[in-house]
Write an enzyme that holds these catalytic residues in place. Structure first.
Site, PDB file in Angstrom:
ATOM      1  N   GLY A  44       0.424  -0.953  -0.190  1.00 31.26           N
ATOM      2  CA  GLY A  44      -0.513  -0.045   0.142  1.00 31.26           C
ATOM      3  C   GLY A  44       0.992   1.161   0.310  1.00 31.26           C
ATOM      4  N   ASN A 104      -8.342   3.564   8.254  1.00 31.24           N
ATOM      5  CA  ASN A 104      -7.992   2.181   8.978  1.00 31.24           C
ATOM      6  C   ASN A 104      -8.088   2.537  10.523  1.00 31.24           C
ATOM      7  OD1 ASN A 104      -5.797   4.565   7.776  1.00 31.24           O
ATOM      8  ND2 ASN A 104      -4.891   3.271   9.419  1.00 31.24           N
ATOM      9  N   GLN A 142      -7.611  -0.273   3.078  1.00 27.54           N
ATOM     10  CA  GLN A 142      -8.962  -1.182   4.653  1.00 27.54           C
ATOM     11  C   GLN A 142     -10.075  -1.588   3.399  1.00 27.54           C
ATOM     12  OE1 GLN A 142      -8.069  -1.669   7.712  1.00 27.54           O
ATOM     13  NE2 GLN A 142      -7.086  -0.895   7.633  1.00 27.54           N
ATOM     14  N   CYS A 187       1.463   2.396  12.341  1.00 25.18           N
ATOM     15  CA  CYS A 187       2.625   3.058  11.511  1.00 25.18           C
ATOM     16  C   CYS A 187       2.907   4.390  12.988  1.00 25.18           C
ATOM     17  CB  CYS A 187       2.169   3.504  10.086  1.00 25.18           C
ATOM     18  SG  CYS A 187       0.970   2.384   9.426  1.00 25.18           S
TER      19      CYS A 187
HETATM   20  C1  LIG Z   1      -2.585  -0.437   5.835  1.00 31.99           C
HETATM   21  C2  LIG Z   1      -1.979   0.136   5.480  1.00 31.99           C
HETATM   22  C3  LIG Z   1      -1.478   1.161   4.171  1.00 31.99           C
HETATM   23  C4  LIG Z   1       0.039   0.765   4.149  1.00 31.99           C
HETATM   24  O1  LIG Z   1       0.332  -0.610   3.533  1.00 31.99           O
HETATM   25  P1  LIG Z   1       2.013  -0.649   3.191  1.00 31.99           P
HETATM   26  O2  LIG Z   1       1.348  -2.530   2.892  1.00 31.99           O
HETATM   27  O3  LIG Z   1       1.570  -1.758   5.098  1.00 31.99           O
HETATM   28  O4  LIG Z   1       2.653  -0.121   2.655  1.00 31.99           O
HETATM   29  C5  LIG Z   1      -1.855   2.228   3.442  1.00 31.99           C
HETATM   30  N1  LIG Z   1      -3.247   2.168   4.068  1.00 31.99           N
HETATM   31  C6  LIG Z   1      -4.076   2.068   4.292  1.00 31.99           C
HETATM   32  C7  LIG Z   1      -5.350   2.541   4.823  1.00 31.99           C
HETATM   33  C8  LIG Z   1      -3.436   0.964   5.256  1.00 31.99           C
HETATM   34  O5  LIG Z   1      -4.250   0.328   6.329  1.00 31.99           O
END
Ligand SMILES: *Cc1c(COP(=O)(O)O)cnc(C)c1O
Length: 408
Positions: A89, A172, A207, A355
């Site tokens: 993501g 998220n 999400q 994060c």
């Molecule tokens: C987890 C998440 C990301 C990041 O994705 P990664 O695969 O960990 O890099 C970005 N946006 C949202 C909404 C997320 O939940």
């Protein structure tokens, strides 16, 4: 810490040792579906060729990547050439934002204050980064107390030099679901009326992918981010949908993989895993949503009976909210403390976003919907998943109640 508290934790730890872990953090990571793991495994040791190689092993790998691309495209309601596989993501969001705007004369960006850091930070970088004395301007949409944007507000913020709008599909931290299709429709009309291809419309659907419609034509999006790690697929896998005609500058340079959009040997097992995980997630999304919405309502009702002071942050369950997300304000206890006690009892949940957990600040999302710093620090997220049971939720409610009694 007092002796009694230590004893209490010891008791909890003994409980943990005798019982299986209760996992209520599916919004942070999901277990990999066994069918997905099986589909991936052949690409580690049996079919390990480089998709760019032109002998048979290479062709086998290449075919796997292209079959995966076709499968993803079908789910998104698009053609395979619009799907770019990435490392997750974060990379997809960076590619969408920097890729769309790199090299343009700085103009204007519209986003929300509750985006994932992988959207917020690239935009902050652009805001600080000038070109020939010009800097990107950024407007942050008002998201109100429920974390929801209003589609008309988006259109009102557009300026003649607005090049990009980035609004996440579902949040998220507190699960608010934005009216992406409605915004998209208004944007199509705006661009037509103004005879322009801008602003591009990007949505982060990480999400959303397990619960909501991902058809890019119905959503009217130009760029869409998905990752595998949130939908029972492998971590480190992701994709960016790029509508035909949308210009994106590659951010990782090298070979000609992914239609020149993303250099580097393809993560073949990851791509195969992501595409199957996405297919399974979309096939089951209605049934899974139904199950989890009922469990969420059950959990919230039980908590309310047992701890009347708890409040749900964000939209009501069943209304513009992901069915698996329960973000609670519990005034009696700081959420970090509660998280540690719950962990001792074998229950995993989260405070803020995973994060942001390292920098120790209160959640920018909860403060973004108007919570005070203190309220944000007393808020905790439970996110349910396919394997969550009523018994687990009963035990969690009981444990929270015990912890609150303990700290009184
Ligand atoms: C987890 C998440 C990301 C990041 O994705 P990664 O695969 O960990 O890099 C970005 N946006 C949202 C909404 C997320 O939940």
């Amino acid at each position: 810490m007092t002796i009694e508290k230590n004893e209490y934790i010891m008791k909890l730890v003994q409980h943990k040792n005798s019982n299986k872990q209760i996992y209520l953090d599916y919004a942070a990571a999901t277990p990999v579906d066994s069918r997905v793991l099986k589909a991936m495994s052949v690409f580690f040791n049996d079919k390990y060729g480089n998709p760019s190689a032109i002998y048979e092993q290479g062709l086998i790998a290449k075919t796997a990547v292209e079959e995966s691309r076709k499968s993803v495209a079908k789910i998104l309601g698009t053609v395979p050439g619009t799907v770019c596989f990435t490392s997750g993501g974060t990379e997809s969001n960076n590619l969408a934002i920097f890729g769309a705007l790199d090299g343009l004369t700085p103009g204007h960006i519209i986003t929300t204050p509750i985006e994932h850091p992988s959207v917020l930070e690239p935009i902050i970088k652009l805001k600080k980064q000038g070109l020939k004395g010009k800097y990107w301007n950024v407007s942050y949409l008002n998201v109100g107390s429920n974390g929801l944007v209003n589609a008309d507000d988006v259109i009102k913020l557009i300026r003649p030099n607005t090049k990009l709008i980035s609004i996440m599909y579902a949040n998220n931290e507190m699960g608010s679901v934005q009216p992406i299709a409605e915004i998209g429709k208004l944007l199509v009309r705006y661009r037509k009326a103004n005879k322009t291809v801008y602003p591009y419309f990007h949505t982060d659907a990480c999400q959303a992918a397990g619960f909501l419609d991902l058809n890019v034509e119905r959503l009217h999006v130009d760029l869409l981010t998905i990752n595998g790690g949130k939908i029972y697929g492998p971590k480190g896998s992701g994709l960016l949908y790029v509508r035909r005609g949308v210009k994106i500058d590659p951010q990782i340079l090298g070979g000609k993989q992914e239609h020149n959009l993303r250099a580097g040997t393809e993560n073949v097992p990851g791509i195969a895993g992501l595409s199957l995980a996405l297919k399974l997630a979309q096939e089951s999304r209605v049934a899974v949503s139904f199950k989890l919405e009922n469990l969420s309502k059950y959990f919230l009702a039980k908590l309310g009976e047992s701890i009347p002071s708890v409040r749900l942050n964000g939209p009501a369950i069943g209304e513009n909210r992901l069915p698996n997300n329960i973000n609670l304000l519990i005034p009696e206890i700081e959420s970090e403390k509660l998280l540690i006690y719950l962990d001792a009892a074998g229950i995993a949940c989260s405070v803020g976003s995973a994060c942001a957990a390292e920098d120790g600040g209160a959640s920018h999302v909860l403060e973004g919907i108007g919570l005070s710093k203190r309220e944000a620090e007393h808020s905790i997220r439970f996110s349910l998943g396919k394997f969550t049971t009523k018994q687990e939720l009963d035990f969690t409610v009981k444990t929270i109640k015990n912890i609150l009694n303990l700290i009184k």
